[in-house]
Write an enzyme that holds these catalytic residues in place. Structure first.
Site, PDB file in Angstrom:
ATOM      1  N   ARG A  37      46.331  19.134  -8.058  1.00 34.57           N
ATOM      2  CA  ARG A  37      45.078  19.875  -7.859  1.00 34.57           C
ATOM      3  C   ARG A  37      44.401  20.212  -9.179  1.00 34.57           C
ATOM      4  O   ARG A  37      43.173  20.235  -9.248  1.00 34.57           O
ATOM      5  CB  ARG A  37      45.345  21.138  -7.053  1.00 34.57           C
ATOM      6  CG  ARG A  37      45.602  20.792  -5.597  1.00 34.57           C
ATOM      7  CD  ARG A  37      45.881  22.009  -4.775  1.00 34.57           C
ATOM      8  NE  ARG A  37      45.869  21.647  -3.365  1.00 34.57           N
ATOM      9  CZ  ARG A  37      46.427  22.374  -2.411  1.00 34.57           C
ATOM     10  NH1 ARG A  37      47.026  23.510  -2.711  1.00 34.57           N
ATOM     11  NH2 ARG A  37      46.370  21.977  -1.163  1.00 34.57           N
ATOM     12  N   LYS A 200      49.682  18.607  18.172  1.00 37.51           N
ATOM     13  CA  LYS A 200      49.098  19.241  19.343  1.00 37.51           C
ATOM     14  C   LYS A 200      47.640  18.888  19.581  1.00 37.51           C
ATOM     15  O   LYS A 200      46.828  18.864  18.668  1.00 37.51           O
ATOM     16  CB  LYS A 200      49.235  20.764  19.212  1.00 37.51           C
ATOM     17  CG  LYS A 200      50.685  21.193  19.263  1.00 37.51           C
ATOM     18  CD  LYS A 200      50.813  22.673  19.532  1.00 37.51           C
ATOM     19  CE  LYS A 200      50.491  23.477  18.280  1.00 37.51           C
ATOM     20  NZ  LYS A 200      50.497  24.908  18.485  1.00 37.51           N
ATOM     21  N   GLY A 353      46.613  17.675   6.122  1.00 39.75           N
ATOM     22  CA  GLY A 353      47.729  17.939   5.229  1.00 39.75           C
ATOM     23  C   GLY A 353      48.909  17.007   5.443  1.00 39.75           C
ATOM     24  O   GLY A 353      49.399  16.362   4.508  1.00 39.75           O
ATOM     25  N   GLY A 376      42.350  21.725   6.046  1.00 35.27           N
ATOM     26  CA  GLY A 376      41.558  22.550   6.961  1.00 35.27           C
ATOM     27  C   GLY A 376      40.069  22.256   6.850  1.00 35.27           C
ATOM     28  O   GLY A 376      39.368  22.148   7.859  1.00 35.27           O
TER      29      GLY A 376
HETATM   30  P1  ADP Z   1      47.737  16.941   9.890  1.00 37.77           P
HETATM   31  O1  ADP Z   1      48.332  17.991   8.982  1.00 37.77           O
HETATM   32  O2  ADP Z   1      47.695  15.594   9.251  1.00 37.77           O
HETATM   33  O3  ADP Z   1      46.412  17.376  10.449  1.00 37.77           O
HETATM   34  P2  ADP Z   1      49.219  17.919  12.175  1.00 37.77           P
HETATM   35  O4  ADP Z   1      49.577  19.160  11.426  1.00 37.77           O
HETATM   36  O5  ADP Z   1      48.266  18.039  13.291  1.00 37.77           O
HETATM   37  O6  ADP Z   1      48.745  16.772  11.147  1.00 37.77           O
HETATM   38  O7  ADP Z   1      50.546  17.272  12.795  1.00 37.77           O
HETATM   39  C1  ADP Z   1      51.648  16.908  12.027  1.00 37.77           C
HETATM   40  C2  ADP Z   1      52.933  17.128  12.779  1.00 37.77           C
HETATM   41  O8  ADP Z   1      52.942  16.478  14.025  1.00 37.77           O
HETATM   42  C3  ADP Z   1      54.119  16.575  12.013  1.00 37.77           C
HETATM   43  O9  ADP Z   1      54.944  17.654  11.622  1.00 37.77           O
HETATM   44  C4  ADP Z   1      54.820  15.668  13.026  1.00 37.77           C
HETATM   45  O10 ADP Z   1      56.221  15.786  12.998  1.00 37.77           O
HETATM   46  C5  ADP Z   1      54.276  16.169  14.337  1.00 37.77           C
HETATM   47  N1  ADP Z   1      54.364  15.137  15.393  1.00 37.77           N
HETATM   48  C6  ADP Z   1      53.821  13.918  15.391  1.00 37.77           C
HETATM   49  N2  ADP Z   1      54.168  13.229  16.487  1.00 37.77           N
HETATM   50  C7  ADP Z   1      54.975  14.029  17.215  1.00 37.77           C
HETATM   51  C8  ADP Z   1      55.666  13.891  18.460  1.00 37.77           C
HETATM   52  N3  ADP Z   1      55.613  12.755  19.166  1.00 37.77           N
HETATM   53  N4  ADP Z   1      56.407  14.935  18.898  1.00 37.77           N
HETATM   54  C9  ADP Z   1      56.475  16.071  18.172  1.00 37.77           C
HETATM   55  N5  ADP Z   1      55.834  16.272  17.004  1.00 37.77           N
HETATM   56  C10 ADP Z   1      55.098  15.266  16.524  1.00 37.77           C
HETATM   57 MG    MG Z   2      49.400  19.833   9.422  1.00 38.76          MG
END
Ligand code: ADP
Ligand code: MG
Length: 396
Positions: A37, A200, A353, A376
């Site tokens: 960063r 989610k 992230g 975010g």
């Molecule tokens: P980002 O930070 O890229 O926006 P998210 O925080 O929404 O992504 O999601 C990341 C998390 O989703 C990871 O910790 C990953 O382990 C979890 N994940 C992905 N696929 C699954 C799954 N099939 N079941 C449970 N958790 C999952």
């Molecule tokens: Mg995340």
């Protein structure tokens, strides 16, 4: 997109640039473990110094909860910045965030010198976006520069309030983030494809809804795909599903159909009999998940279908891993999508992230055109929201 003024639009000779950067680096026992960063802010700082400015930097670090926390002082970042910027005539820090001593230090600053004021979140007024703090910060510079894209979705005194009391422009990092993300969203070369994953659906409904009005194809993976599959009537076994979001998933599927957007869901998945890297696993079609098993990654057939869509795209935005990539046996889907992005000749953007961490961990970050520094903030842009820290900057 309303184009914002940038540091190129200012004559900096003899001026003090008050720059909001993101020096929120990870620290272990007072040592910086990753200075990405700080490095990301260097082009802006160098430009300002080369063009005759004195530079006052401000940043938050950690969550000190509105009081001075010794372990969250910016001193380690000041030391690292001094190493990274040998051309600066001086790189100094302050003990306080605002007040007479800080004002005096900023008044005494000469062109070519850098002053880093103490952690903005030591002051309770920062997160409250208190006007008195914004005015005190504004006294530290002649022109405000926001280069902290990762904090631009927060209306704080140092990201939004201060911009009301000074001319306010974007730094290079901010400019690059907006050009990549807003540019792709508002004026994409087509086909425009987005890949959405992560745990989610409830975290990203706004994103999906907004994207369905813009994209040619939406590829869904990760945990959130389970809820979509459930909505289509599949038995998901012990997979992570959000029963409260089934109606929303159905509505999104209908919206996609109505808009003629190609919405792809996994046709096969990697399932496991426990949430563990040592679990038994197998690849099955989505209609054959046995009781007691859970989907933790997309399967090879899904990977090929998604990779083909990505290969034909001119613009690709990806947010959210395709599986539980933190466990090696369930990282293959995420790796394959990252490889497909790396091979794509169009504009490729990754925000989020965990998705960014996955791609960096896999050593593919250099092959992606834009990796967003703000999880975010990039999500809020994908939702179609205006970021307060961007809105506050002067229009061109
Ligand atoms: P980002 O930070 O890229 O926006 P998210 O925080 O929404 O992504 O999601 C990341 C998390 O989703 C990871 O910790 C990953 O382990 C979890 N994940 C992905 N696929 C699954 C799954 N099939 N079941 C449970 N958790 C999952
Ligand atoms: Mg995340």
């Amino acid at each position: 997109m309303v184009a914002k003024k940038t540091i190129r639009d200012i004559d900096w000779i003899g001026k003090r640039a008050l720059v909001r950067v993101d020096f929120n680096v990870p620290l272990e026992n007072g040592q910086i473990t990753d200075d990405t960063r700080i490095r990301a802010a260097l082009p802006t700082i160098r430009y300002l110094l080369e063009h005759g400015a004195a530079v006052v930097l401000m940043s938050h670090l950690g969550r000190p909860k509105n009081k001075v926390v010794e372990s969250m002082r910016l001193a380690p970042t000041v030391a690292r910045l001094a190493e990274l910027l040998p051309e600066a005539k001086a790189v100094k820090g302050t003990q306080a965030t605002t007040g007479p001593s800080v004002e005096a230090a900023s008044r005494d600053l000469r062109p070519g010198e850098v002053l880093v004021i103490e952690n903005t979140r030591f002051d309770a007024r920062e997160e409250a976006n208190d006007e008195s703090m914004a005015r005190e910060l504004a006294r530290l510079g002649d022109v405000y520069v926001n280069d902290a894209f990762g904090s631009a979705h927060r209306a704080h005194a140092s990201t939004e309030g201060v911009a009301r009391f000074l001319p306010a422009v974007a730094g290079f990092l901010m400019e690059a983030e907006l050009a990549a993300l807003q540019g792709a969203l508002e004026n994409p070369a087509r086909p425009f494809v987005t890949i959405i994953g992560g745990a989610k659906i409830s975290d990203k409904i706004g994103v999906i809804e907004n994207l369905l009005g813009k994209v040619d194809a939406l590829l869904i993976g990760g945990g959130m795909a389970n809820t979509f599959l459930l909505a289509q009537g599949y038995d998901m076994g012990d997979s992570l599903v959000e029963r409260d979001s089934v109606a929303t998933a159905k509505a999104m599927l209908e919206l996609a159909a109505g808009r003629g957007v190609k919405l792809l869901l996994p046709t096969d998945v990697v399932i496991a009999d426990a949430f563990s890297p040592d679990a038994n696993r197998q690849v099955v079609p989505v209609n054959a998940i046995p009781a007691g098993w859970r989907a933790l990654d997309i399967g090879p057939e899904t990977v090929s279908a998604y990779a083909e869509v990505i290969a034909g795209a001119q613009t690709v935005i990806w947010n959210g891993p395709m599986g539980v990539f933190e466990m090696a046996p369930f990282a293959e889907g995420t790796r394959a999508i990252a490889q497909a992005m790396a091979a794509c000749s169009g504009m490729t953007v990754i925000g989020g992230g965990d998705s960014v961490a996955a791609v960096e961990q896999m050593g593919l970050a250099e092959k992606i055109r834009h990796i967003s520094t703000g999880g975010g903030a990039s999500l809020e842009l994908l939702e179609g929201k205006e970021l307060p820290g961007v809105a506050a900057l002067n229009d061109r």
